[in-house]
Design an enzyme around this catalytic site. Structure first.
Site, short mmCIF file in Angstrom:
data_model
loop_
_atom_site.label_atom_id
_atom_site.label_comp_id
_atom_site.label_asym_id
_atom_site.label_seq_id
_atom_site.Cartn_x
_atom_site.Cartn_y
_atom_site.Cartn_z
N GLY A 253 0.82 -1.20 0.00
CA GLY A 253 0.00 0.00 0.00
C GLY A 253 0.85 1.25 0.00
N GLY A 255 1.94 5.39 1.07
CA GLY A 255 2.02 6.27 2.23
C GLY A 255 3.14 5.94 3.20
CB CYS A 281 5.01 -4.15 0.08
SG CYS A 281 5.62 -2.62 -0.67
CG ASN A 323 5.74 0.40 -5.65
OD1 ASN A 323 6.36 1.43 -5.38
ND2 ASN A 323 4.47 0.42 -5.99
CG HIS A 376 5.30 -6.36 -4.53
ND1 HIS A 376 3.96 -6.05 -4.37
CD2 HIS A 376 5.98 -5.26 -4.15
CE1 HIS A 376 3.84 -4.81 -3.92
NE2 HIS A 376 5.05 -4.31 -3.76
CD GLU A 378 2.58 -9.17 -5.77
OE1 GLU A 378 2.91 -8.10 -6.32
OE2 GLU A 378 2.95 -9.48 -4.62
#
Length: 419
Positions: A253, A255, A281, A323, A376, A378
């Site tokens: 996510g 922020g 993450c 990311n 990540h 996935e």
């Protein structure tokens, strides 16, 4: 390409496709409008992936960010309805060097240019993305804007650069931004077992807290026979336990994890309930903060599908998809007691380390059933080196273990035996 930015008639009408990228430190990059025309402001970051631009665009973790693609040719394969990781494009702006003139793929259902226009995403092309990336590596990510069309003018004349820079500097910083609620699902939904497990009773039930989840993540669990309840970020511990989960998952996510107070308190309640936990993450950063470790903003972050990470237990190196712009501040190379409440959460080790810069890429709890990674697994888009982590989560749930200790070594040994 002409460097004339403000080609206008005396009336002030714009007669070119000029666009301008403006950074908060005053540096500018002239280019051409790509996608929607207008103004967009956000944090400028770069992505080193050679492929997967559609997955990048639709990753909710990029909310409020302008993404610079370091690969020079973007848009070659067009867009389709199968590759998006969410229901919309989340990047606030898009920067490329050479956009494809036409899509060339049997899977293409439209052009990237048209899709950016359709979703109102302001972009810029024909700029020196190498120079821009070097600038961001040297100075760190910063706020910026893309301005094109009539927004380049005021009163029929070119807007002063000082005015554009001031507009950028007035924008909110990513530090202190609590954004999960802006990208999370509003209603819970269920992803049933898929593939070989389709139509069968689930082997386990997992509640996935959506902090900006990518659609491939619950699918990876469903492929292993797991029923996944995806719930809003605002969910309470009562909401989660009412679903009788065998495990709880926190997603990626956007922020600052330091501002995600609710998510941290929710995870502490999950850990106190003894439910096995896996996070990726942002979910890794939330585990770190729940255990009492700090988090900090990286200079320019990790974004791409070619990041080397080492599993400390097995010494195996994986090429992984990243990311993130924040990281967990935990000691590498030794066990430590959870700073928040040592008796409550016990011992913790850093399980994975980034080989480019020694950033913490994973945590493993030795006295409670919880672990996480910063990247990540996935693999959307990205390599499949880390797919075993979903098996590790399933092993933790199946074993009924009260600790995540030894999971790395056990999975590594099984993998070595298979090979």
């Amino acid at each position: 390409m002409s460097t004339q930015l403000h080609a206008t008639r005396p009336s002030g009408e714009v007669v070119s496709d000029a666009a301008l990228l403006v950074l908060e430190d005053g540096r500018t990059f002239p280019g051409r409008a790509f996608g929607a025309v207008g103004t967009t402001i956000g944090e400028i970051v770069f992505n080193t992936g050679m492929t997967g631009y559609q997955e990048t665009l639709t990753d909710p973790s990029y909310h409020r960010q302008i993404v610079v693609m370091t690969a020079p040719h973007i848009g070659n394969t067009g867009v389709n309805v199968d590759d998006p990781e969410s229901s919309r494009i989340w990047v606030t702006g898009f920067v490329v060097r050479d956009p494809a003139r036409r899509a060339s793929s049997w899977r293409s259902e439209g052009s990237l240019q048209d899709e950016l226009v359709r979703q109102g995403v302001v972009g810029i092309s024909d700029i020196d993305t190498r120079a821009l990336t070097r600038h961001l590596r040297d100075r760190g990510v910063m706020r910026g804007s893309i301005v094109s069309g009539e927004d380049l003018l005021v009163g029929g004349y070119p807007r002063p650069i000082e005015d554009l820079v001031g507009q950028v500097c007035s924008a909110a910083s990513m530090v202190g931004a609590d954004l999960a609620g802006e990208v999370s699902t509003e209603r819970a939904y269920v992803v049933e077992p898929q593939g070989a497990f389709a139509g069968q009773a689930p082997v386990k039930t997992v509640v996935a807290v959506d902090l900006g989840i990518k659609s491939m993540t619950p699918q990876r669990l469903a492929e292993r026979g797991v029923r996944v309840h995806v719930v809003p970020s605002s969910s309470t511990i009562e909401d989660l336990l009412a679903l009788s989960p065998d495990g709880v998952f926190f997603s990626n996510g956007p922020g600052d994890p330091g501002a995600a107070v609710h998510a941290v308190e929710l995870l502490r309640a999950v850990l106190d309930a003894g439910v096995p936990y896996f996070g990726i993450c942002f979910g890794n950063q939330i585990l770190g903060r729940a255990l009492g470790f700090g988090t900090y903003k990286l200079g320019y972050g990790h974004r791409g599908i070619n990041q080397p990470v080492m599993d400390v237990s097995t010494r195996k190196v994986e090429i992984t998809s990243h990311n993130h712009g924040f990281a967990v501040d935990a000691p590498i190379g030794a066990q430590t007691l959870a700073p928040h409440d040592p008796e409550r959460y016990g011992r913790v080790v850093v399980s994975h380390v980034g080989l480019n810069d020694d950033v913490v890429e994973g945590l493993e709890c030795l006295d409670i059933p919880a672990f996480s990674v910063q990247y990540h697994p996935e693999a959307a888009a990205g390599p499949h080196d880390a797919a075993y982590l979903f098996d590790r989560f399933l092993d933790l749930m199946n074993s009924g273990a009260r600790t995540a200790s030894g999971l790395s070594a056990a999975t590594g040994a099984a993998s070595a035996k298979e090979n």
